[in-house]
Write an enzyme that holds these catalytic residues in place. Structure first.
Site, PDB file in Angstrom:
ATOM      1  N   TYR A   1       0.814  -1.226   0.000  1.00  0.00           N
ATOM      2  CA  TYR A   1       0.000   0.000   0.000  1.00  0.00           C
ATOM      3  C   TYR A   1       0.846   1.274   0.000  1.00  0.00           C
ATOM      4  CZ  TYR A   1       0.840   0.070   5.063  1.00  0.00           C
ATOM      5  OH  TYR A   1       1.436   0.090   6.309  1.00  0.00           O
TER       6      TYR A   1
ATOM      7  N   ASN B   1      -5.437  -6.224  17.509  1.00  0.00           N
ATOM      8  CA  ASN B   1      -6.855  -5.808  17.561  1.00  0.00           C
ATOM      9  C   ASN B   1      -7.693  -7.000  17.121  1.00  0.00           C
ATOM     10  OD1 ASN B   1      -5.470  -5.027  14.911  1.00  0.00           O
ATOM     11  ND2 ASN B   1      -7.622  -5.017  14.294  1.00  0.00           N
TER      12      ASN B   1
HETATM   13  O1  LIG Z   1       4.235  -4.343   9.031  1.00  0.00           O
HETATM   14  P1  LIG Z   1       3.025  -4.922   9.688  1.00  0.00           P
HETATM   15  O2  LIG Z   1       2.412  -6.029   8.903  1.00  0.00           O
HETATM   16  O3  LIG Z   1       3.284  -5.319  11.117  1.00  0.00           O
HETATM   17  O4  LIG Z   1       1.968  -3.736   9.739  1.00  0.00           O
HETATM   18  C1  LIG Z   1       0.578  -3.874  10.022  1.00  0.00           C
HETATM   19  C2  LIG Z   1      -0.207  -3.773   8.731  1.00  0.00           C
HETATM   20  C3  LIG Z   1      -0.222  -2.273   8.498  1.00  0.00           C
HETATM   21  O5  LIG Z   1       0.995  -1.861   7.937  1.00  0.00           O
HETATM   22  C4  LIG Z   1      -0.334  -1.701   9.876  1.00  0.00           C
HETATM   23  C5  LIG Z   1      -1.755  -1.442  10.254  1.00  0.00           C
HETATM   24  O6  LIG Z   1      -1.836  -0.907  11.546  1.00  0.00           O
HETATM   25  O7  LIG Z   1       0.205  -2.724  10.760  1.00  0.00           O
HETATM   26  N1  LIG Z   2      -5.409  -5.904   7.359  1.00  0.00           N
HETATM   27  C1  LIG Z   2      -5.198  -5.708   8.665  1.00  0.00           C
HETATM   28  N2  LIG Z   2      -3.977  -5.417   9.091  1.00  0.00           N
HETATM   29  C2  LIG Z   2      -3.805  -5.231  10.410  1.00  0.00           C
HETATM   30  N3  LIG Z   2      -2.688  -4.952  11.092  1.00  0.00           N
HETATM   31  C3  LIG Z   2      -3.015  -4.867  12.401  1.00  0.00           C
HETATM   32  N4  LIG Z   2      -4.325  -5.070  12.557  1.00  0.00           N
HETATM   33  C4  LIG Z   2      -4.827  -5.308  11.333  1.00  0.00           C
HETATM   34  C5  LIG Z   2      -6.134  -5.611  10.852  1.00  0.00           C
HETATM   35  O1  LIG Z   2      -7.121  -5.695  11.588  1.00  0.00           O
HETATM   36  N5  LIG Z   2      -6.266  -5.796   9.509  1.00  0.00           N
END
Ligand SMILES: O=P(O)(O)O[C@@H]1C[C@H](O)[C@@H](CO)O1
Ligand SMILES: Nc1nc2[nH]cnc2c(=O)[nH]1
Length: 293
Positions: A92, A247
């Site tokens: 993204y 979450n």
């Molecule tokens: O890099 P990660 O997969 O830990 O990040 C998660 C997915 C999004 O980038 C972000 C959403 O809060 O956290």
């Molecule tokens: N797509 C997605 N990525 C996350 N990263 C942390 N929480 C979430 C979630 O609820 N959905």
């Protein structure tokens, strides 16, 4: 052939980046770690650090997401040479899928044998609570169904096979090791195992999407990891990955809950210390292996 798909991340460019890094540090890492959202503290565990900002590394993308510092840190963890990405890249952010997975090939060319990936994810399975750590046993790569697979384009045999197997992507022994270490540390109450599903993001899921993903067999949903795992396995590195459940995905139309990035980062902070202990203990017990595939 397909110049756009190899631009900036051909074998020669990957080698150029890896050689540049190897010339700047004496650390010869055999373990590579990727820090998920809010989990960058894992990099601070490394001793005798040599750190690079992504912007200073040839061919490296830049981190654009809050909670991803954008540093590549070399050092030792309880005596084991490691390299740690303090911040990863996501589809993204606008990068190609080849670009977001480029660091896995750099890991390989640096000599990394085992990759440990972490991420933040939303729990779809109601057995997963906020703060639980889910060892990933498998993934569902939804962008892959639309052709977003990091191995699309010409295959370079110096990295791996044209058609790599993914049924053994998440190393069984490392998953068992994680469970054993968790038990020793008294973490068994929040250690779980499950299937991670990746979506492109950046919007969080609708209620209908969450319900669908759970029915498809996913336990948690996120926006990363699976593409990195595909590239890491393609070039023969062992993989261990975990999700911190930051979450609970909203599955109910009466719910007032709303997924948000602040909650993701906050949960990361709360579990940081335990995750650091889990990963560092695992690192001391990971055996050397040569091109295990
Ligand atoms: O890099 P990660 O997969 O830990 O990040 C998660 C997915 C999004 O980038 C972000 C959403 O809060 O956290
Ligand atoms: N797509 C997605 N990525 C996350 N990263 C942390 N929480 C979430 C979630 O609820 N959905």
């Amino acid at each position: 052939m397909f110049p756009e798909l190899t631009k900036g991340h051909s074998y020669e460019e990957c080698k150029g980046t890896a050689d540049w890094l190897l010339a700047q540090t004496d650390v010869r890492p055999t373990i590579g770690i990727v820090c998920g959202s809010g989990l960058g503290g894992l990099a601070d565990m490394l001793k005798d650090q040599v750190a690079f900002n992504y912007k200073d590394i040839p061919n490296f993308p830049q981190s654009t997401v809050h909670g991803h510092a954008g540093r590549l840190v070399f050092g030792t963890l309880k005596g084991r040479p490691c390299v740690c990405m303090q911040g990863r890249f996501h589809l993204y952010e606008g990068y190609t899928i080849q670009k977001i997975t480029f660091p896995m090939r750099i890991f390989k060319l640096l000599g990394v044998e085992t990759v440990i990936l972490t991420n933040a994810a939303g729990g779809l399975n109601e057995d997963l609570k906020v703060g639980d750590v889910m060892i990933i046993k498998d993934h569902i790569n939804i962008p892959g169904y639309g052709g977003f697979n990091p191995l699309v384009g010409p295959n370079d045999d110096r990295f791996g096979l044209r058609f790599p197997c993914m049924s053994d992507a998440y190393d069984r022994e490392l998953r068992q090791l994680a469970m054993n270490v968790a038990q020793e540390l008294g973490y068994e109450d929040f250690m779980k195992e499950g299937v991670y599903c990746v979506l492109g993001g950046p919007s969080f899921e609708t209620i209908a999407e969450c319900r669908m993903l759970f029915r498809l067999g996913a336990d948690a949903v996120g926006m990363s990891t699976a593409p990195e795992v595909i590239v890491a396995r393609h070039c023969g590195m062992r993989v261990f990955a975990l999700s911190l459940i930051t979450n609970q995905a909203v599955m109910d139309y009466d719910s007032q809950e709303k997924a948000n990035h602040e909650e993701v980062l906050q949960t990361g902070k709360q579990r940081a210390e335990q995750l650091e202990r889990l990963v560092s203990t695992m690192v001391t017990r990971i055996e050397h292996n040569n091109n295990y595939a």
